[in-house]
Design a protein around this motif. Structure first.
Motif, PDB file in Angstrom:
ATOM      1  N   MET A   1      23.517  41.247 -20.139  1.00 53.61           N
ATOM      2  CA  MET A   1      23.406  39.817 -19.872  1.00 53.61           C
ATOM      3  C   MET A   1      24.692  39.063 -20.241  1.00 53.61           C
ATOM      4  O   MET A   1      25.335  39.340 -21.253  1.00 53.61           O
ATOM      5  CB  MET A   1      22.223  39.236 -20.650  1.00 53.61           C
ATOM      6  N   THR A   2      25.066  38.109 -19.390  1.00 50.51           N
ATOM      7  CA  THR A   2      26.205  37.236 -19.648  1.00 50.51           C
ATOM      8  C   THR A   2      25.793  35.792 -19.377  1.00 50.51           C
ATOM      9  O   THR A   2      24.827  35.537 -18.654  1.00 50.51           O
ATOM     10  CB  THR A   2      27.411  37.579 -18.757  1.00 50.51           C
ATOM     11  N   GLU A   3      26.537  34.866 -19.974  1.00 46.30           N
ATOM     12  CA  GLU A   3      26.268  33.447 -19.749  1.00 46.30           C
ATOM     13  C   GLU A   3      27.585  32.677 -19.701  1.00 46.30           C
ATOM     14  O   GLU A   3      28.513  32.964 -20.469  1.00 46.30           O
ATOM     15  CB  GLU A   3      25.387  32.867 -20.853  1.00 46.30           C
ATOM     16  N   ILE A   4      27.654  31.712 -18.784  1.00 39.83           N
ATOM     17  CA  ILE A   4      28.756  30.754 -18.744  1.00 39.83           C
ATOM     18  C   ILE A   4      28.179  29.406 -19.155  1.00 39.83           C
ATOM     19  O   ILE A   4      27.290  28.881 -18.484  1.00 39.83           O
ATOM     20  CB  ILE A   4      29.393  30.655 -17.344  1.00 39.83           C
ATOM     21  N   SER A   5      28.641  28.863 -20.265  1.00 41.39           N
ATOM     22  CA  SER A   5      28.075  27.629 -20.797  1.00 41.39           C
ATOM     23  C   SER A   5      28.592  26.418 -20.030  1.00 41.39           C
ATOM     24  O   SER A   5      29.507  26.517 -19.198  1.00 41.39           O
ATOM     25  CB  SER A   5      28.426  27.483 -22.277  1.00 41.39           C
ATOM     26  N   ALA A   6      28.032  25.263 -20.340  1.00 46.32           N
ATOM     27  CA  ALA A   6      28.449  24.019 -19.684  1.00 46.32           C
ATOM     28  C   ALA A   6      29.897  23.664 -20.008  1.00 46.32           C
ATOM     29  O   ALA A   6      30.530  22.888 -19.287  1.00 46.32           O
ATOM     30  CB  ALA A   6      27.522  22.876 -20.094  1.00 46.32           C
ATOM     31  N   PHE A   9      15.824  37.860  -8.473  1.00 41.71           N
ATOM     32  CA  PHE A   9      15.435  36.477  -8.219  1.00 41.71           C
ATOM     33  C   PHE A   9      16.497  35.541  -8.783  1.00 41.71           C
ATOM     34  O   PHE A   9      17.019  35.758  -9.887  1.00 41.71           O
ATOM     35  CB  PHE A   9      14.096  36.144  -8.881  1.00 41.71           C
ATOM     36  N   LEU A  10      16.814  34.485  -8.026  1.00 39.96           N
ATOM     37  CA  LEU A  10      17.704  33.426  -8.483  1.00 39.96           C
ATOM     38  C   LEU A  10      16.876  32.176  -8.726  1.00 39.96           C
ATOM     39  O   LEU A  10      16.170  31.705  -7.835  1.00 39.96           O
ATOM     40  CB  LEU A  10      18.784  33.138  -7.438  1.00 39.96           C
ATOM     41  N   LEU A  11      16.955  31.633  -9.939  1.00 41.82           N
ATOM     42  CA  LEU A  11      16.270  30.398 -10.291  1.00 41.82           C
ATOM     43  C   LEU A  11      17.298  29.291 -10.483  1.00 41.82           C
ATOM     44  O   LEU A  11      18.340  29.509 -11.104  1.00 41.82           O
ATOM     45  CB  LEU A  11      15.465  30.557 -11.591  1.00 41.82           C
ATOM     46  N   THR A  12      16.995  28.104  -9.960  1.00 40.53           N
ATOM     47  CA  THR A  12      17.883  26.961 -10.148  1.00 40.53           C
ATOM     48  C   THR A  12      17.068  25.747 -10.566  1.00 40.53           C
ATOM     49  O   THR A  12      15.965  25.535 -10.080  1.00 40.53           O
ATOM     50  CB  THR A  12      18.668  26.633  -8.867  1.00 40.53           C
ATOM     51  N   TYR A  13      17.631  24.951 -11.471  1.00 42.87           N
ATOM     52  CA  TYR A  13      16.960  23.738 -11.925  1.00 42.87           C
ATOM     53  C   TYR A  13      17.964  22.877 -12.674  1.00 42.87           C
ATOM     54  O   TYR A  13      19.123  23.277 -12.891  1.00 42.87           O
ATOM     55  CB  TYR A  13      15.754  24.053 -12.813  1.00 42.87           C
ATOM     56  N   THR A  14      17.539  21.690 -13.080  1.00 45.74           N
ATOM     57  CA  THR A  14      18.420  20.734 -13.757  1.00 45.74           C
ATOM     58  C   THR A  14      17.782  20.278 -15.058  1.00 45.74           C
ATOM     59  O   THR A  14      16.568  20.050 -15.122  1.00 45.74           O
ATOM     60  CB  THR A  14      18.688  19.512 -12.858  1.00 45.74           C
ATOM     61  N   ALA A  69      23.954  16.006 -23.961  1.00 48.30           N
ATOM     62  CA  ALA A  69      25.202  16.499 -23.383  1.00 48.30           C
ATOM     63  C   ALA A  69      25.362  16.088 -21.924  1.00 48.30           C
ATOM     64  O   ALA A  69      26.360  16.420 -21.286  1.00 48.30           O
ATOM     65  CB  ALA A  69      25.277  18.014 -23.501  1.00 48.30           C
ATOM     66  N   GLY A  70      24.388  15.353 -21.393  1.00 48.71           N
ATOM     67  CA  GLY A  70      24.444  14.937 -20.003  1.00 48.71           C
ATOM     68  C   GLY A  70      23.523  15.756 -19.125  1.00 48.71           C
ATOM     69  O   GLY A  70      22.678  16.510 -19.613  1.00 48.71           O
ATOM     70  N   THR A  71      23.705  15.635 -17.818  1.00 51.19           N
ATOM     71  CA  THR A  71      22.883  16.357 -16.855  1.00 51.19           C
ATOM     72  C   THR A  71      23.571  17.667 -16.489  1.00 51.19           C
ATOM     73  O   THR A  71      24.767  17.680 -16.178  1.00 51.19           O
ATOM     74  CB  THR A  71      22.661  15.511 -15.594  1.00 51.19           C
ATOM     75  N   ARG A 129      19.749  38.521 -16.274  1.00 53.96           N
ATOM     76  CA  ARG A 129      21.050  39.201 -16.165  1.00 53.96           C
ATOM     77  C   ARG A 129      22.209  38.238 -16.334  1.00 53.96           C
ATOM     78  O   ARG A 129      23.234  38.591 -16.906  1.00 53.96           O
ATOM     79  CB  ARG A 129      21.146  39.899 -14.792  1.00 53.96           C
ATOM     80  N   HIS A 130      22.074  37.012 -15.840  1.00 56.15           N
ATOM     81  CA  HIS A 130      23.175  36.044 -15.959  1.00 56.15           C
ATOM     82  C   HIS A 130      22.617  34.633 -15.924  1.00 56.15           C
ATOM     83  O   HIS A 130      21.669  34.334 -15.185  1.00 56.15           O
ATOM     84  CB  HIS A 130      24.178  36.215 -14.819  1.00 56.15           C
ATOM     85  N   HIS A 131      23.193  33.754 -16.735  1.00 51.17           N
ATOM     86  CA  HIS A 131      22.835  32.332 -16.717  1.00 51.17           C
ATOM     87  C   HIS A 131      24.117  31.515 -16.683  1.00 51.17           C
ATOM     88  O   HIS A 131      25.085  31.825 -17.384  1.00 51.17           O
ATOM     89  CB  HIS A 131      22.017  31.946 -17.948  1.00 51.17           C
ATOM     90  N   GLN A 132      24.102  30.480 -15.855  1.00 45.32           N
ATOM     91  CA  GLN A 132      25.266  29.596 -15.772  1.00 45.32           C
ATOM     92  C   GLN A 132      24.816  28.152 -15.845  1.00 45.32           C
ATOM     93  O   GLN A 132      23.840  27.750 -15.204  1.00 45.32           O
ATOM     94  CB  GLN A 132      26.059  29.825 -14.488  1.00 45.32           C
ATOM     95  N   ALA A 133      25.526  27.373 -16.657  1.00 46.25           N
ATOM     96  CA  ALA A 133      25.255  25.944 -16.806  1.00 46.25           C
ATOM     97  C   ALA A 133      26.467  25.166 -16.320  1.00 46.25           C
ATOM     98  O   ALA A 133      27.590  25.391 -16.786  1.00 46.25           O
ATOM     99  CB  ALA A 133      24.962  25.609 -18.261  1.00 46.25           C
ATOM    100  N   THR A 134      26.238  24.245 -15.361  1.00 46.23           N
ATOM    101  CA  THR A 134      27.333  23.467 -14.782  1.00 46.23           C
ATOM    102  C   THR A 134      27.059  21.988 -14.972  1.00 46.23           C
ATOM    103  O   THR A 134      26.079  21.457 -14.435  1.00 46.23           O
ATOM    104  CB  THR A 134      27.480  23.760 -13.278  1.00 46.23           C
ATOM    105  N   PRO A 135      27.894  21.280 -15.753  1.00 48.25           N
ATOM    106  CA  PRO A 135      27.661  19.838 -15.950  1.00 48.25           C
ATOM    107  C   PRO A 135      27.857  19.081 -14.640  1.00 48.25           C
ATOM    108  O   PRO A 135      28.787  19.348 -13.890  1.00 48.25           O
ATOM    109  CB  PRO A 135      28.710  19.448 -16.990  1.00 48.25           C
ATOM    110  N   THR A 136      26.943  18.158 -14.358  1.00 47.16           N
ATOM    111  CA  THR A 136      27.045  17.353 -13.145  1.00 47.16           C
ATOM    112  C   THR A 136      27.449  15.921 -13.439  1.00 47.16           C
ATOM    113  O   THR A 136      27.944  15.231 -12.568  1.00 47.16           O
ATOM    114  CB  THR A 136      25.717  17.345 -12.378  1.00 47.16           C
ATOM    115  N   GLU A 137      27.188  15.453 -14.683  1.00 43.92           N
ATOM    116  CA  GLU A 137      27.625  14.124 -15.089  1.00 43.92           C
ATOM    117  C   GLU A 137      27.582  14.036 -16.599  1.00 43.92           C
ATOM    118  O   GLU A 137      26.905  14.798 -17.270  1.00 43.92           O
ATOM    119  CB  GLU A 137      26.741  13.031 -14.488  1.00 43.92           C
ATOM    120  N   ARG A 138      28.317  13.109 -17.140  1.00 46.78           N
ATOM    121  CA  ARG A 138      28.362  12.920 -18.596  1.00 46.78           C
ATOM    122  C   ARG A 138      27.843  11.539 -18.953  1.00 46.78           C
ATOM    123  O   ARG A 138      27.951  10.620 -18.193  1.00 46.78           O
ATOM    124  CB  ARG A 138      29.799  13.074 -19.113  1.00 46.78           C
TER     125      ARG A 138
END
Length: 287
Positions: A203-208, A249-254, A259-261, A278-287
């Motif tokens: 497992m890997t993760e990319i943080s916000a 399976f790919l799951l997406t949500y907000t 820390a913002g959205t 297996r992998h999680h990624q968090a992408t900031p959309t606004e602050r």
């Protein structure tokens, strides 16, 4: 015609490995669960899946009688829910309603349907209640042993089962979403062993913030989310699931917080009967 079914939940430790089940007869029942949950979550999920299964079978025009040994479920749905909705799903004391994701889903599933609830005493020999309880407990026990539970034939138990590829996508997606919510819950984030069961060895993760984490890094950093428990705050209905391969399976949500959205995506893979992140990624959309 009235459809009569018993619905029940089980949790070993409460909270702990949890299961749910509804039962009409030996040919018509379904069960499932989570690696970590509460008895009330199981009770509610059993009712929700019964509503959804009968709807999928095109039986929404028939009366539905739900036999339930949980006063919590009956009072929530028949007495308290209208007031919670008026208050924005808040209780009288202003605190958020527990298990709100399941409550909202049940409320939506009941719209336009004739549904009645009848209380039955649990563990008192009622045949249908006992059958549902046995199946819910078996599902919880399966998760305790890190095994896949017996899901049952579903509503149309008299027909020959279709191949899993044709019938299992929806229930599998629900199971993966349940694991995502479990991983985000305070109960699991505060228990390294429980969390580790949900994470793939690679497992890997990319943080916000753009930082890359390994599985060990994630486990070391996990802690309860003070003031934010995703099981209550993130509704399952808000998570979009896409099966991008037979075992992926790919799951997406907000999510939103201090820390913002943040837009989130999780990749879940199956090895044998187990789904792990297996992998999680968090992408900031606004602050």
């Amino acid at each position: 015609m009235t459809i009569t079914a018993a619905a029940d939940g089980s949790a070993l430790g409460n909270p702990g490995p949890a299961g749910w089940a509804w039962y009409i007869d030996d040919d018509t029942w379904r069960a499932g669960g989570w690696p970590h949950g509460t008895n009330n979550m199981g009770e509610l999920k059993a009712v929700l899946d019964l509503l959804e299964s009968t709807a999928d079978a095109g039986r929404t025009d028939e009366d539905l009688l739900v036999l339930c040994d949980s006063q919590y479920v009956i009072n929530s749905v028949t007495k308290w829910m209208p007031g919670w909705k008026k208050k924005g799903w808040k209780k009288r004391d202003g605190k958020p309603v527990l298990n709100v994701d399941l409550m909202k889903a049940i409320d939506a599933a009941m719209q336009g349907r004739r549904v009645r609830f009848e209380w039955v005493k649990g563990h008192a020999g009622h045949p249908m209640n006992e059958a549902a309880d046995q199946r819910a407990n078996a599902a919880a026990t399966a998760f305790q042993k890190k095994q896949a539970p017996q899901e049952g034939p579903g509503f149309d138990g008299t027909s020959s089962p279709a191949p899993a590829a044709a019938t299992g996508v929806a229930s599998t997606a629900d199971a993966v979403v349940d694991r995502e919510l479990a991983l985000l819950s305070d109960a699991v984030r505060g228990d390294r062993e429980l969390a580790s069961r949900l994470l793939h060895e690679g497992m890997t993760e990319i943080s916000a913030t753009g930082q890359r984490y390994s599985r060990d890094d994630v486990l070391d950093a996990l802690s309860p989310l003070v003031g934010f428990d995703a099981v209550d705050e993130v509704c399952a209905a808000d998570i979009t699931s896409s099966q991008i391969a037979p075992d992926v399976f790919l799951l997406t949500y907000t999510t939103s917080g201090v820390a913002g959205t943040v837009a989130r995506s999780s990749l879940w893979v199956r090895e044998g009967e187990q789904w792990t992140l297996r992998h999680h990624q968090a992408t900031p959309t606004e602050r």
